[in-house]
Structure formats: C-alpha cells, structure tokens
Motif scaffolding. Structure first.
Motif, short mmCIF file in Angstrom:
data_model
loop_
_atom_site.label_atom_id
_atom_site.label_comp_id
_atom_site.label_asym_id
_atom_site.label_seq_id
_atom_site.Cartn_x
_atom_site.Cartn_y
_atom_site.Cartn_z
N PRO A 29 76.20 -7.11 19.25
CA PRO A 29 74.85 -6.87 19.81
C PRO A 29 74.00 -8.13 19.91
CG PRO A 29 75.41 -5.19 18.20
CD PRO A 29 76.47 -6.25 18.08
N VAL A 30 73.97 -8.96 18.82
CA VAL A 30 73.09 -10.12 18.81
C VAL A 30 73.84 -11.32 18.24
CG1 VAL A 30 70.92 -11.10 17.98
CG2 VAL A 30 71.08 -8.64 18.39
N VAL A 31 73.77 -12.43 18.95
CA VAL A 31 74.22 -13.72 18.41
C VAL A 31 72.99 -14.62 18.29
CG1 VAL A 31 75.50 -15.84 18.84
CG2 VAL A 31 76.60 -13.63 19.22
N ILE A 32 72.81 -15.20 17.11
CA ILE A 32 71.76 -16.18 16.90
C ILE A 32 72.43 -17.55 16.83
CG2 ILE A 32 70.01 -17.03 15.29
CD1 ILE A 32 69.52 -14.13 14.48
N VAL A 33 71.99 -18.46 17.67
CA VAL A 33 72.56 -19.81 17.68
C VAL A 33 71.60 -20.72 16.91
CG1 VAL A 33 73.37 -21.72 19.10
CG2 VAL A 33 73.61 -19.36 19.92
N GLY A 34 72.06 -21.18 15.75
CA GLY A 34 71.24 -22.04 14.91
C GLY A 34 70.92 -21.37 13.59
N GLY A 35 71.32 -22.02 12.48
CA GLY A 35 71.16 -21.44 11.15
C GLY A 35 70.02 -22.06 10.37
N GLY A 36 69.00 -22.56 11.05
CA GLY A 36 67.82 -23.06 10.35
C GLY A 36 66.94 -21.90 9.89
N PRO A 37 65.73 -22.20 9.44
CA PRO A 37 64.88 -21.13 8.90
C PRO A 37 64.51 -20.07 9.91
CG PRO A 37 63.63 -23.18 9.12
CD PRO A 37 65.07 -23.52 9.35
N ILE A 38 64.37 -20.44 11.19
CA ILE A 38 63.98 -19.46 12.19
C ILE A 38 65.14 -18.51 12.46
CG2 ILE A 38 62.89 -19.11 14.43
CD1 ILE A 38 61.46 -21.02 12.28
N GLY A 39 66.33 -19.07 12.66
CA GLY A 39 67.50 -18.24 12.89
C GLY A 39 67.82 -17.33 11.72
N MET A 40 67.71 -17.86 10.50
CA MET A 40 68.02 -17.05 9.33
C MET A 40 66.97 -15.97 9.09
SD MET A 40 70.93 -17.83 8.34
CE MET A 40 72.19 -19.12 8.26
N ALA A 41 65.70 -16.28 9.36
CA ALA A 41 64.67 -15.25 9.22
C ALA A 41 64.90 -14.12 10.21
CB ALA A 41 63.28 -15.87 9.42
N ALA A 42 65.25 -14.45 11.45
CA ALA A 42 65.52 -13.42 12.46
C ALA A 42 66.75 -12.61 12.07
CB ALA A 42 65.71 -14.07 13.83
N ALA A 43 67.78 -13.28 11.57
CA ALA A 43 69.01 -12.57 11.17
C ALA A 43 68.73 -11.61 10.03
CB ALA A 43 70.08 -13.58 10.78
N LEU A 44 67.98 -12.07 9.05
CA LEU A 44 67.67 -11.22 7.89
C LEU A 44 66.84 -10.01 8.31
CD1 LEU A 44 67.72 -10.71 4.86
CD2 LEU A 44 65.86 -12.36 4.59
N ASP A 45 65.86 -10.23 9.16
CA ASP A 45 65.00 -9.14 9.61
C ASP A 45 65.80 -8.11 10.40
OD1 ASP A 45 62.69 -7.67 9.95
OD2 ASP A 45 61.57 -9.25 10.97
N LEU A 46 66.59 -8.57 11.36
CA LEU A 46 67.40 -7.65 12.17
C LEU A 46 68.43 -6.93 11.30
CD1 LEU A 46 67.93 -9.89 15.32
CD2 LEU A 46 66.88 -7.62 15.33
N GLY A 47 69.10 -7.68 10.43
CA GLY A 47 70.13 -7.07 9.59
C GLY A 47 69.58 -6.01 8.67
N ARG A 48 68.41 -6.26 8.09
CA ARG A 48 67.80 -5.25 7.22
C ARG A 48 67.37 -4.01 7.99
NH1 ARG A 48 67.42 -6.16 2.09
NH2 ARG A 48 67.19 -8.23 1.17
N LYS A 49 67.15 -4.14 9.29
CA LYS A 49 66.83 -2.98 10.12
C LYS A 49 68.09 -2.25 10.57
CE LYS A 49 62.67 -5.25 11.97
NZ LYS A 49 61.68 -4.50 11.20
N GLY A 50 69.26 -2.80 10.24
CA GLY A 50 70.52 -2.15 10.60
C GLY A 50 71.13 -2.61 11.89
#
Length: 541
Positions: A29-50
């Motif tokens: 569904p979603v690929v985030i390119v870049g593992g800095g703070p912005i990418g990781m914050a978005a990944a954590l938020d989306l992942g916690r929403k399922g």
C-alpha cells in the motif's frame, strides 16, 4: 561535510536480503523513501493505524552529525502521541532562556517558557540521530504489537515509473536490483531528493549568498544551558554572527558566519576550525571537535507536494535556513498532516482528493516558514549599507527599549501554522479564544488527571466542555471519539476554560486526528458534527 568523530551513529536496521528478490514483483500500500525523522514518523503513524508501510533507506541507520538539534513543543506533542516524546525529553537538554549580544555587549534576553499548564517544554536540544533512534525504537515496539511496518536498510531507490493506480520503484541493494510496486509513495529523501529529480520536478526559491560553519565540540563547560547569539561578535575571525548552545552528552553546537566567497576546504581544516573555536572559548579551552560542516542558506519549496500517487514531505518538499529550527519541526508536521489522510484514503473512507488538502495546508505552512526564515536571514546578513544601518539601529535601541526587541531577528523560533481559510475547515460559531480557532493546533491544558492532548489520540474527537454533545460513534465509517469535561471537576487551574472557552460558558469542539481544530460551536447536534466530519474528510456536499 567533515566527519571528525561522532559517537551516536546507530545501525538501526542492518541490511538483509529481500526474500522476494528475483521473484514476482511485490505490491504494497505505502512505500516511504527515506528513513530520517520525517519518514519514520510517517511510518510509525500509519503503522499504528493498521496501514501496511515499507520504508526504504539507502543507509542502515541514522546519519552522522547532529544536523537538526532543536525540537519545538509541537513536535514533542506529535512525538508524544506516537510514543517517542518521553525518551526525547529525558535525553534532551531543555532550555528556555536566550541571550542576544551585539559585539561584547548583551542587548537583551528572552524566555521561551510557555504559559504554565503544558506537558511538553517549549524546546529541547537533541541531536537528530537520537530522535531517529527513538522513533525506530518505538517502531520496534509497534511491530511486536502487530503494526505492519517493514524497514529495509541499504535499499536505494534508483528509478520510478508512475501509473494511474500505482507506482513502480527500482531498488538497488548489495545483492542486486529488484522492483516493488506501491499504491502510494511518500518521498522523504531530503533536500537533494532523488525522487524529485527522477520526476523532473522543480524546487524553487532563494539561495542566500553566505556560508555558515557548524562545529560540534565536546567539552565540560560552565556556560549555562541557554541559547547565545552574537551579532558582530568580538572574538577573532568569527564573521558577522555566531551562535552557541548546548546538546546532550556535553556537546556544544557553535555556528560561525563565514561570508560568501570562501575556500570551503580550507575552512573545514581542523586547525582552522580550532582557531575560530579557541577565539570564542578562550586560550587553553579543553574540548574535542566532534563534527564540522559548512552549509548555505536556502529557502525553497516545490510548487505542490502531491504529484499523483507520489507525495513529498520534509526537506524533499521544502527547505528553509536553519535559524529558527523550522526544518525538522515543519517536516514532522507534514507527516502528522499526511498520515491520517492517507490512512483514510487507503481504507476507502475518504476520496483521494483529500490528499490535495495535504498539499494545500502544508504549502501554506511552508510559505509561512519560508517568510519567517527569509526575514531572519535578511536581518542576519544585511545586503546593503542601508539594511546594515537599520539592523544596528534596532540592536542599539533594543538595549534600552523593550519596544525594539521584537524587531531583533536572530532566528524567530518555530511555531506550528494555523490552517486559516483551508478547505477542510468547518464552522467557527463559538466566538471563543483566537488561539484555539478553527484551523489551529489544540493547546494543551492540565486536567484533574493528566493533560488534554493525551486524550486526543489520533481519531476525530468531539471535545465537549460544560456542554452535551450528540452521541455519534462514526461518520461514513470514520470513527468519532468523545471527550466530555466540565470546568468545575476537570479544570483545576482554569487553563482549560481560558484556552477553550474564553468568555463563553460552554463549547463543543471537533478535533481532527492531527489535533487541529476543524469546527467549534457553543452547542451542536448530530447533523452539525456529521457535516463537519464530512467536510474534514473531503466529502463536503
């Protein structure tokens, strides 16, 4: 950049061969390119929403060097919702006092401590690698709880092909290339964004003709935990301005303004750097150089942050000068704005046109940050004799007269923008305090148990204060939570009433998942809440 020595390079997601490599193309569904703070914050938020999310990063962990170091209250509040704020505050250096000097003389000092009754401090200093580590630590916790988040280190995106309903990424790894398809791509790959370049998109704005040397030094010093800024500092070879403030682990950040026509290699020579630092700290100062770099001010942004199924966030979308701490802080607000919208779109609960509001709102925020950043840069580096005369006159007046102090601009510090006039906003029928008007981020307040923002946990929330609200659990499948408070039982300090009622006896607020106010009334019914939620998810009639 010269990496002299740095102790906090974390190898957080070591490379592992992709199991599907060489097999049929995987689609996520979603690929985030870049593992800095912005990418990781978005990944954590989306992942916690399922929502399943895959992070691709060309390294195996955080980069070296402190980079961003100043994290504002709103960033800490977002991180608190994601679970990472307590580690940040515990590790970070909390500071409130700043002092401004002109030459050897102190012009004035200021205190950023917010009004009482906020759980998070105004600012902390914390090296960016720690912030990234704490986000990844929380991702590991979320993964154990079942959050569908995958991180792949040393997976560099080398190509992108866009289709009507998905995007195909070419990925290079130590074991060879592979392809992956994504319904949506979030580009968090930095100011030199390869994704942006591959798509041939512009990144327009100003490049300021000046250079600044960063020196992170390790020392045990008696300096107070304050932000000290000098215009025309008295120490030798320090340039037009200098900045000093403390970070964790006895690291002190020093910035020197170098001017435009410089020999970058010569200025980064450790002996040359030490000459400047010695002049500031005094002969015989005992310190170690940890990290040095030279940067040039730039204030730029993309024309829009959504391009079909590719969304840009953080430095890949906008770039500002570092004075004012608007880079990482505004990027975290990008992730906060985008995650709930993309989650609803992926789950079929909102039209994909909702993502146009991400671009509209965060372009609005970027423009506000660029305006403030440009004004700070122009004050720091006057471009004409007239501008220099004006600046020095302001500094002279500020020594003696309080009215001139707001005109001194050594980098006015980051505050979140208000989404005034944006399409998702519902009615503002309360006549309440301006600070909590529609479009504004919610202000915290102490309650009889805990703090208000802890009750706003990532859903649409109806906040009722001294008022009854309709019993509504969802709108078009979108969950609606309820927080019901009374000032006589739940407001021990009066801050809740002051910040949300003003002179009104009661109020009902509708709060978005990113804790921005989307509507407010003195009282409302089911129809009003339903219409406001539909407005906020892009389904307005």
């Amino acid at each position: 950049m010269v990496d002299v020595r740095y102790d906090i390079a974390f190898r957080l997601y070591p490379y592992e061969r992709v199991q599907t490599q060489g097999a049929a193309r995987q689609r996520v569904p979603v690929v985030i390119v870049g593992g800095g703070p912005i990418g990781m914050a978005a990944a954590l938020d989306l992942g916690r929403k399922g929502t399943p999310v895959l992070v691709l990063d060309d390294h195996e962990g955080v980069g070296q060097g402190s980079r961003a170091i100043c994290f504002a209250k709103r960033t800490l509040e977002i991180a608190d919702r994601l679970g990472a704020a307590r580690a940040m505050v515990d590790k970070g250096v909390v500071w409130n006092v700043g002092k401004v000097f002109h030459g050897a003389d102190q012009v004035f000092e200021f205190n950023l401590q917010p009004e009482p009754g906020h759980e998070m401090p105004a600012f902390i200093n914390l090296q960016q690698p720690y912030f990234e580590k704490f986000l990844v630590d929380e991702i590991r916790v979320a993964q154990k709880e079942g959050a569908p988040i995958d991180i792949r280190g040393r997976n560099a995106v080398t190509g992108i092909t866009r289709h009507a309903d998905h995007v195909v990424l070419d990925v290079g790894t130590p074991d060879g290339p592979y392809q992956i398809a994504a319904d949506w791509v979030i580009a968090c790959d930095g100011a030199r964004s390869p994704i942006r370049d591959m798509m041939g998109l512009s990144f327009d704005g100003r490049v300021f003709e000046d250079n600044f040397l960063i020196a992170d030094v390790k020392m045990t010093a008696e300096f107070p935990t304050e932000r000290w800024f000098w215009f025309e500092p008295p120490f030798k070879n320090s340039g037009q301005s200098a900045l000093l403030h403390k970070q964790p682990d006895d690291i002190w950040r020093i910035d020197f303004q170098l001017g435009w026509d410089i020999d970058r290699k010569a200025e980064l020579d450790p002996a040359r750097v030490r000459e400047r630092v010695d002049a500031m700290l005094g002969a015989g100062a005992d310190y170690e150089l940890e990290w040095t770099s030279i940067y040039t001010f730039q204030c730029r942004r993309m024309k829009k942050f959504r391009h079909g199924r590719v969304l840009f966030a953080g430095d890949s979308a906008h770039q500002v000068s570092p004075f004012g701490a608007r880079g990482a802080n505004s990027g975290v607000q990008d992730a906060d704005n985008l995650a709930w919208k993309l989650d609803l779109v992926i789950k079929g609960l909102a039209p994909d046109t909702l993502l146009d509001s991400y671009s509209a709102e965060r372009v609005h925020g970027a423009d506000e940050n660029i305006l403030n950043s440009t004004r700070a840069t122009d004050f720091l580096t006057p471009k004409s004799e007239t501008s220099m005369t004006f600046r020095n006159a302001v500094l002279d007046l500020a020594r003696r007269h309080a009215f001139a102090r707001p005109m001194v601009n050594s980098g006015r510090l980051s505050v979140p923008c208000v989404y005034d006039g944006m399409p998702l906003n519902g009615p503002d029928a309360l006549g309440g305090p301006a600070a909590t008007r529609v479009g504004a981020p919610c202000l915290d307040a102490p309650l009889d148990r805990g703090f208000l923002l802890n009750r706003l946990t990532g859903h649409f929330t109806v906040l009722s204060i001294n008022a009854s609200a309709p019993d509504i659990a969802e709108v078009d499948g979108v969950p609606v939570a309820h927080v019901t408070l009374t000032t006589d039982r739940n407001d021990p300090t009066g801050a809740l009433a002051q910040r949300y009622l003003g002179t009104q006896p009661q109020a009902v607020y509708l709060i978005r998942p990113d804790q921005h106010v989307t509507a407010r009334w003195p009282g409302c019914d089911t129809r009003a809440v339903t219409e406001a939620v539909r407005q906020a998810i892009g389904k307005a009639a």
